[in-house]
Design an enzyme around this catalytic site. Structure first.
Site, PDB file in Angstrom:
ATOM      1  N   LYS A 166      29.898  -4.198 -59.030  1.00 28.07           N
ATOM      2  CA  LYS A 166      31.348  -4.145 -59.139  1.00 28.07           C
ATOM      3  C   LYS A 166      31.679  -3.848 -60.598  1.00 28.07           C
ATOM      4  CE  LYS A 166      32.923  -5.754 -55.012  1.00 28.07           C
ATOM      5  NZ  LYS A 166      34.023  -5.196 -54.215  1.00 28.07           N
ATOM      6  N   ASP A 208      31.021   0.213 -57.393  1.00 26.64           N
ATOM      7  CA  ASP A 208      32.328   0.119 -56.737  1.00 26.64           C
ATOM      8  C   ASP A 208      33.375  -0.110 -57.812  1.00 26.64           C
ATOM      9  OD1 ASP A 208      34.538  -0.316 -55.189  1.00 26.64           O
ATOM     10  OD2 ASP A 208      33.725  -2.009 -54.063  1.00 26.64           O
ATOM     11  N   GLU A 211      32.133   3.950 -55.013  1.00 22.07           N
ATOM     12  CA  GLU A 211      33.207   3.660 -54.062  1.00 22.07           C
ATOM     13  C   GLU A 211      34.548   3.676 -54.776  1.00 22.07           C
ATOM     14  OE1 GLU A 211      32.703   0.115 -51.664  1.00 22.07           O
ATOM     15  OE2 GLU A 211      30.510   0.323 -51.743  1.00 22.07           O
ATOM     16  N   ASP A 245      36.752   3.780 -49.569  1.00 23.09           N
ATOM     17  CA  ASP A 245      36.770   2.389 -49.108  1.00 23.09           C
ATOM     18  C   ASP A 245      38.199   2.014 -48.732  1.00 23.09           C
ATOM     19  OD1 ASP A 245      36.651  -0.332 -48.751  1.00 23.09           O
ATOM     20  OD2 ASP A 245      35.609  -0.779 -50.609  1.00 23.09           O
ATOM     21  N   LYS A 264      34.849  -1.544 -43.345  1.00 23.40           N
ATOM     22  CA  LYS A 264      35.107  -2.977 -43.353  1.00 23.40           C
ATOM     23  C   LYS A 264      35.931  -3.284 -42.104  1.00 23.40           C
ATOM     24  CE  LYS A 264      34.962  -3.383 -48.389  1.00 23.40           C
ATOM     25  NZ  LYS A 264      35.731  -3.606 -49.625  1.00 23.40           N
TER      26      LYS A 264
END
Length: 352
Positions: A149, A179, A205, A230, A257
């Protein structure tokens, strides 16, 4: 048939850093369906609503939940198209109930302990030293795919972290995914994408915020680094919306997701549409408890995936639930001798 719900607050063991801030807790909502003639037998699901991301993360969620409860009692259908977390949780509860209230959502060799799922090692945002410590931990545990992240600390420090990995492990040994959660801007996105590509990063992402299709299309066209969408998938409720977005932006990958994009059924449509266009995909959990993660893993195990999936969030919380899921290195498996603790679940604050 009846439907009950139980709000629940999950508490992080350590603060979880994201580009949207620091998370110390996560709100979720459990659903259970049962036959009024035997309330002890129930199907369980998790509507993992996510403030700031879920389309229904406002008062509409509870109004729709009341409607769903009434319709379940009356045996009527409820349109949950624009309420993906409810749709996901309700799908789970119905599947569990239909399979005998055993915590079995999808039959496969996975639930027999005969197969497992390769997952990535998720490294949360933090200060430089903390993230290096987390990276070393994941690598020592045997993860061959690390997801970072990024976007919370200085860009140069984030590059140093990736250089740290590459100094020890070439791209053939360790795959790096990043991401950005929409943290890049038009001014810095292009040089950053090139630098990440030079370091052998697999993909990124959501480099820029969702809702900028023209800029995202442009980046997908010129970026040497594959881009995965995403948050861009959220709010695309109809087949036509999904096709339009995929055909216009043309990403290399999409990240699924289910609790944010229409449950398992909605995610399967995304997969079909992506594969028809040669677009890759993988599945990522959305900070669910072990109840939702259990259902998610069982579904993923039926998809014949060949790349690491993003399902490694089961150990984040201090007040999670016992689970048959076990993690050994980078392999997520199901122990058929273990089960969800129905007594623990029964003691939640169920409302009707």
């Amino acid at each position: 048939m009846r439907l009950q719900f139980a709000p629940y607050v999950l508490h992080f063991k350590q603060p979880a850093g994201t580009s949207r801030g620091i998370l110390n807790e996560k709100i979720t909502c459990f659903l259970r369906v049962y036959d009024e003639n035997d309330p002890t037998q129930f199907g369980i699901g998790e509507a993992g609503i996510f403030p700031g991301l879920s389309p229904e993360a406002d008062d509409r969620f509870f109004y729709k939940l009341m409607e769903l409860q009434a319709n379940v009692r009356l045996g009527l259908q409820t349109d949950l198209e624009r309420f993906p977390s409810l749709q996901c949780g309700f799908e789970q509860a119905i599947r569990d109930f239909a399979s005998g209230c055993r915590g079995i959502y999808y039959e496969s060799p996975f639930i027999e302990g005969m197969s497992d799922i390769e997952i990535n090692g998720l490294v949360w945002m933090g200060d430089f030293d903390k993230m290096i410590e987390r990276i070393e931990s994941k690598l020592s545990e045997g993860f061959r795919c690390i997801k970072l992240k990024i976007g919370a600390i200085d860009w140069r420090k984030e590059i140093e972290m990736i250089e740290f990995i590459r100094a020890q492990y070439p791209r053939e040994k360790v795959e790096i995914r990043v991401d950005a959660n929409g943290g890049f801007t038009m001014d810095n996105a292009i040089p950053r994408l090139h630098r990440l590509h030079e370091l052998g990063v697999h993909s990124i992402e959501q480099p820029i915020k969702q809702g900028n299709p023209d800029l995202m299309r442009f980046l997908c066209e010129i970026s040497p680094l594959p881009i995965a969408l995403d948050e861009e998938l959220i709010g695309k409720f109809t087949t036509e919306n999904k096709i339009e977005m995929l055909d216009y932006i043309k990403p290399s990958y999409i990240v699924l997701k289910p609790t944010l994009i229409g449950g398992f059924s909605g995610s399967e449509e995304w997969i079909r549409l992506a594969e028809e266009r040669g677009i890759g995909w993988w599945v990522t959990s959305s900070l669910e408890s072990n109840i939702g993660l259990n259902a998610l893993a069982q579904w993923v195990a039926t998809l014949n995936t060949t790349i690491p999936q993003g399902l490694g969030t089961g150990a984040l919380y201090t007040n999670n639930f016992k689970s048959p899921l076990e993690l050994h290195g980078d392999r997520l498996s199901y122990n058929p001798s273990l089960h969800l603790d129905r007594k623990q679940i029964s003691e939640l604050d169920w409302r009707e």
